[in-house]
Design a protein around this motif. Structure first.
Motif, PDB file in Angstrom:
ATOM      1  N   SER A  71      -6.643  -5.542   7.452  1.00 17.64           N
ATOM      2  CA  SER A  71      -6.047  -5.531   6.251  1.00 17.64           C
ATOM      3  C   SER A  71      -5.064  -4.435   6.404  1.00 17.64           C
ATOM      4  CB  SER A  71      -6.993  -5.097   5.001  1.00 17.64           C
ATOM      5  OG  SER A  71      -7.478  -3.814   5.069  1.00 17.64           O
ATOM      6  N   GLY A  72      -4.182  -4.405   5.365  1.00 21.23           N
ATOM      7  CA  GLY A  72      -3.045  -3.371   5.384  1.00 21.23           C
ATOM      8  C   GLY A  72      -3.572  -2.233   5.229  1.00 21.23           C
ATOM      9  N   LEU A  73      -4.380  -2.025   4.069  1.00 25.40           N
ATOM     10  CA  LEU A  73      -4.959  -0.640   3.975  1.00 25.40           C
ATOM     11  C   LEU A  73      -5.747  -0.060   5.005  1.00 25.40           C
ATOM     12  CD1 LEU A  73      -6.065   1.427   1.873  1.00 25.40           C
ATOM     13  CD2 LEU A  73      -8.078   0.005   1.327  1.00 25.40           C
ATOM     14  N   GLN A  74      -6.347  -0.813   6.039  1.00 25.61           N
ATOM     15  CA  GLN A  74      -6.892  -0.367   7.258  1.00 25.61           C
ATOM     16  C   GLN A  74      -5.918   0.162   8.157  1.00 25.61           C
ATOM     17  OE1 GLN A  74      -9.158  -3.466   9.681  1.00 25.61           O
ATOM     18  NE2 GLN A  74     -10.253  -1.886  10.699  1.00 25.61           N
ATOM     19  N   VAL A  75      -4.636  -0.503   8.309  1.00 27.22           N
ATOM     20  CA  VAL A  75      -3.592  -0.014   9.119  1.00 27.22           C
ATOM     21  C   VAL A  75      -3.316   1.359   8.443  1.00 27.22           C
ATOM     22  CG1 VAL A  75      -1.175  -0.380   9.780  1.00 27.22           C
ATOM     23  CG2 VAL A  75      -2.909  -2.197   9.699  1.00 27.22           C
ATOM     24  N   VAL A  76      -2.946   1.448   7.055  1.00 28.43           N
ATOM     25  CA  VAL A  76      -2.484   2.614   6.503  1.00 28.43           C
ATOM     26  C   VAL A  76      -3.360   3.866   6.604  1.00 28.43           C
ATOM     27  CG1 VAL A  76      -1.854   3.879   4.198  1.00 28.43           C
ATOM     28  CG2 VAL A  76      -1.013   1.491   4.846  1.00 28.43           C
ATOM     29  N   GLU A  77      -4.821   3.536   6.546  1.00 30.70           N
ATOM     30  CA  GLU A  77      -5.747   4.457   6.961  1.00 30.70           C
ATOM     31  C   GLU A  77      -5.759   5.015   8.469  1.00 30.70           C
ATOM     32  OE1 GLU A  77      -9.275   2.496   5.504  1.00 30.70           O
ATOM     33  OE2 GLU A  77      -8.832   3.197   3.353  1.00 30.70           O
ATOM     34  N   ARG A  78      -5.456   3.984   9.411  1.00 36.01           N
ATOM     35  CA  ARG A  78      -5.533   4.344  10.651  1.00 36.01           C
ATOM     36  C   ARG A  78      -4.270   5.286  10.976  1.00 36.01           C
ATOM     37  NH1 ARG A  78      -6.019  -0.191  15.208  1.00 36.01           N
ATOM     38  NH2 ARG A  78      -8.002  -0.323  14.178  1.00 36.01           N
ATOM     39  N   ILE A  79      -3.212   5.016  10.564  1.00 37.48           N
ATOM     40  CA  ILE A  79      -2.054   5.800  10.454  1.00 37.48           C
ATOM     41  C   ILE A  79      -2.291   7.243   9.869  1.00 37.48           C
ATOM     42  CG2 ILE A  79       0.423   6.011   9.826  1.00 37.48           C
ATOM     43  CD1 ILE A  79       0.640   2.888  10.132  1.00 37.48           C
ATOM     44  N   ALA A  80      -2.909   7.391   8.836  1.00 42.08           N
ATOM     45  CA  ALA A  80      -3.088   8.536   8.044  1.00 42.08           C
ATOM     46  C   ALA A  80      -4.033   9.525   8.748  1.00 42.08           C
ATOM     47  CB  ALA A  80      -3.314   8.322   6.726  1.00 42.08           C
ATOM     48  N   ASN A  81      -4.971   9.012   9.593  1.00 42.24           N
ATOM     49  CA  ASN A  81      -5.891   9.797  10.209  1.00 42.24           C
ATOM     50  C   ASN A  81      -5.397   9.966  11.519  1.00 42.24           C
ATOM     51  OD1 ASN A  81      -7.824   9.723   8.068  1.00 42.24           O
ATOM     52  ND2 ASN A  81      -8.691   7.789   8.790  1.00 42.24           N
ATOM     53  N   ARG A  82      -4.484   9.324  12.053  1.00 41.27           N
ATOM     54  CA  ARG A  82      -3.909   9.693  13.683  1.00 41.27           C
ATOM     55  C   ARG A  82      -3.263  10.998  13.607  1.00 41.27           C
ATOM     56  NH1 ARG A  82      -0.174   5.392  14.512  1.00 41.27           N
ATOM     57  NH2 ARG A  82       1.517   6.622  13.624  1.00 41.27           N
ATOM     58  N   SER A  83      -3.893  11.859  14.474  1.00 38.19           N
ATOM     59  CA  SER A  83      -3.253  12.979  14.919  1.00 38.19           C
ATOM     60  C   SER A  83      -2.174  13.000  15.823  1.00 38.19           C
ATOM     61  CB  SER A  83      -4.175  14.333  14.861  1.00 38.19           C
ATOM     62  OG  SER A  83      -3.716  15.209  15.132  1.00 38.19           O
ATOM     63  N   THR A  84      -1.008  13.556  15.512  1.00 37.74           N
ATOM     64  CA  THR A  84       0.188  13.324  16.821  1.00 37.74           C
ATOM     65  C   THR A  84      -0.208  14.534  17.730  1.00 37.74           C
ATOM     66  OG1 THR A  84       1.758  14.983  15.564  1.00 37.74           O
ATOM     67  CG2 THR A  84       1.775  12.688  15.155  1.00 37.74           C
ATOM     68  N   LYS A  85       0.459  14.296  18.990  1.00 37.96           N
ATOM     69  CA  LYS A  85       0.114  15.396  20.094  1.00 37.96           C
ATOM     70  C   LYS A  85       0.527  16.527  19.579  1.00 37.96           C
ATOM     71  CE  LYS A  85       0.601  16.274  24.827  1.00 37.96           C
ATOM     72  NZ  LYS A  85       1.170  15.623  26.084  1.00 37.96           N
TER      73      LYS A  85
ATOM     74  N   GLU B  68       0.886  -1.391  -0.049  1.00 40.15           N
ATOM     75  CA  GLU B  68       0.075   0.082  -0.080  1.00 40.15           C
ATOM     76  C   GLU B  68       0.810   1.313   0.068  1.00 40.15           C
ATOM     77  OE1 GLU B  68      -3.430   2.359  -0.415  1.00 40.15           O
ATOM     78  OE2 GLU B  68      -3.139   0.105  -0.674  1.00 40.15           O
ATOM     79  N   TYR B  69       1.888   1.297   0.845  1.00 37.40           N
ATOM     80  CA  TYR B  69       2.714   2.306   0.618  1.00 37.40           C
ATOM     81  C   TYR B  69       3.307   2.480  -0.544  1.00 37.40           C
ATOM     82  CZ  TYR B  69       1.775   3.938   5.734  1.00 37.40           C
ATOM     83  OH  TYR B  69       1.393   4.497   6.831  1.00 37.40           O
ATOM     84  N   ALA B  70       3.860   1.511  -0.941  1.00 37.45           N
ATOM     85  CA  ALA B  70       4.767   1.635  -2.589  1.00 37.45           C
ATOM     86  C   ALA B  70       3.718   2.125  -3.485  1.00 37.45           C
ATOM     87  CB  ALA B  70       5.120   0.116  -2.839  1.00 37.45           C
ATOM     88  N   ARG B  71       2.507   1.678  -3.373  1.00 28.87           N
ATOM     89  CA  ARG B  71       1.470   2.299  -4.299  1.00 28.87           C
ATOM     90  C   ARG B  71       1.294   3.693  -4.011  1.00 28.87           C
ATOM     91  NH1 ARG B  71      -3.835   3.694  -4.648  1.00 28.87           N
ATOM     92  NH2 ARG B  71      -4.075   3.424  -2.473  1.00 28.87           N
ATOM     93  N   LEU B  72       1.051   4.020  -2.995  1.00 31.27           N
ATOM     94  CA  LEU B  72       0.952   5.443  -2.544  1.00 31.27           C
ATOM     95  C   LEU B  72       2.122   6.555  -2.939  1.00 31.27           C
ATOM     96  CD1 LEU B  72      -0.681   5.300   0.993  1.00 31.27           C
ATOM     97  CD2 LEU B  72      -1.731   6.147  -1.227  1.00 31.27           C
ATOM     98  N   ALA B  73       3.292   5.940  -2.731  1.00 31.79           N
ATOM     99  CA  ALA B  73       4.775   6.762  -3.034  1.00 31.79           C
ATOM    100  C   ALA B  73       4.561   6.933  -4.674  1.00 31.79           C
ATOM    101  CB  ALA B  73       5.813   5.825  -2.562  1.00 31.79           C
ATOM    102  N   GLN B  74       4.535   5.857  -5.506  1.00 35.11           N
ATOM    103  CA  GLN B  74       4.454   5.814  -6.950  1.00 35.11           C
ATOM    104  C   GLN B  74       3.401   6.635  -7.458  1.00 35.11           C
ATOM    105  OE1 GLN B  74       3.123   2.053  -8.887  1.00 35.11           O
ATOM    106  NE2 GLN B  74       4.591   2.500 -10.346  1.00 35.11           N
ATOM    107  N   LEU B  75       2.143   6.671  -6.809  1.00 33.20           N
ATOM    108  CA  LEU B  75       1.001   7.555  -7.129  1.00 33.20           C
ATOM    109  C   LEU B  75       1.330   9.039  -7.042  1.00 33.20           C
ATOM    110  CD1 LEU B  75      -2.010   7.977  -7.922  1.00 33.20           C
ATOM    111  CD2 LEU B  75      -2.491   7.870  -5.673  1.00 33.20           C
ATOM    112  N   GLU B  76       2.010   9.261  -5.768  1.00 34.17           N
ATOM    113  CA  GLU B  76       2.327  10.782  -5.590  1.00 34.17           C
ATOM    114  C   GLU B  76       3.619  11.108  -6.708  1.00 34.17           C
ATOM    115  OE1 GLU B  76       2.701  11.734  -1.682  1.00 34.17           O
ATOM    116  OE2 GLU B  76       0.861  11.019  -1.195  1.00 34.17           O
ATOM    117  N   ASN B  77       4.525  10.307  -6.802  1.00 31.89           N
ATOM    118  CA  ASN B  77       5.562  10.707  -7.573  1.00 31.89           C
ATOM    119  C   ASN B  77       5.074  10.877  -9.048  1.00 31.89           C
ATOM    120  OD1 ASN B  77       8.100  10.288  -6.052  1.00 31.89           O
ATOM    121  ND2 ASN B  77       8.089   8.101  -6.451  1.00 31.89           N
ATOM    122  N   ARG B  78       4.010  10.089  -9.718  1.00 30.84           N
ATOM    123  CA  ARG B  78       3.345  10.339 -10.913  1.00 30.84           C
ATOM    124  C   ARG B  78       2.540  11.676 -10.754  1.00 30.84           C
ATOM    125  NH1 ARG B  78      -0.479   6.153 -11.692  1.00 30.84           N
ATOM    126  NH2 ARG B  78       0.718   4.626 -10.534  1.00 30.84           N
ATOM    127  N   GLU B  79       2.518  12.012  -9.926  1.00 32.77           N
ATOM    128  CA  GLU B  79       1.457  13.517  -9.528  1.00 32.77           C
ATOM    129  C   GLU B  79       2.435  14.710  -9.240  1.00 32.77           C
ATOM    130  OE1 GLU B  79      -1.928  12.821  -7.092  1.00 32.77           O
ATOM    131  OE2 GLU B  79      -2.808  11.185  -8.521  1.00 32.77           O
TER     132      GLU B  79
END
Length: 150
Positions: free
Chosen positions: A61-75, A13-24
């Motif tokens: 799923s891995g996607l659920q992990v990635v989404e949880r990490i993305a939605n987490r706001s640090t202190k 999932e992270y490889a897909r996201l990185a590749q997508l952002e490189n393309r954009e």
């Protein structure tokens, strides 16, 4: 779910996201001056550590992990948001006071702004401390004794 399978899904999932952002052609500004590849690599390393310790055992799923990490706001991010909100409130109060220079409401707003101004340096210190703590927790190469190859 099997942790090894979860790790493989998160890697994909992270490889897909990185590749997508490189393309954009996403700029480094969105990642605090770090390249998207470096950001995802650092995030992936932390995700793998967290998966290995069982932090995401409830994820299907891995996607659920990635989404949880993305939605987490640090202190630190929450403190930064509070600082920005406080500054905005101070500006709004100044605008209101300019419209009605005399009166009880103006005096109340002036006192609130004084308290806000006194609180901001402490919030900034807390944010810096929390950022440093997050760097240490992430084994950052920017911290002496942290990760990295330097």
């Amino acid at each position: 779910m099997d942790r090894d399978l979860l790790i493989q899904q998160v890697k994909s999932e992270y490889a897909r996201l990185a590749q997508l952002e490189n393309r954009e052609h996403i700029t480094n500004q969105a990642y605090s001056g770090v390249s998207p590849e470096a950001y995802y690599e650092k995030t992936l390393e932390k995700a793998i550590r967290d998966i290995s310790t069982g932090k995401y055992d409830d994820c299907a799923s891995g996607l659920q992990v990635v989404e949880r990490i993305a939605n987490r706001s640090t202190k630190a991010r929450r403190i930064q948001n509070t600082i920005e909100s406080t500054l905005h409130n101070m500006e709004t109060a100044e605008e209101i006071m300019a419209l009605e220079p005399n009166g009880k409401k103006t005096q109340d707003l002036k006192e609130k702004n004084e308290r806000r101004a006194e609180a901001i340096p402490q919030m900034i210190r807390e944010m810096k401390e929390e950022l440093a703590r997050e760097e240490l927790d992430a084994d950052s190469p920017n911290v002496i004794g942290g990760g990295g190859n330097g």
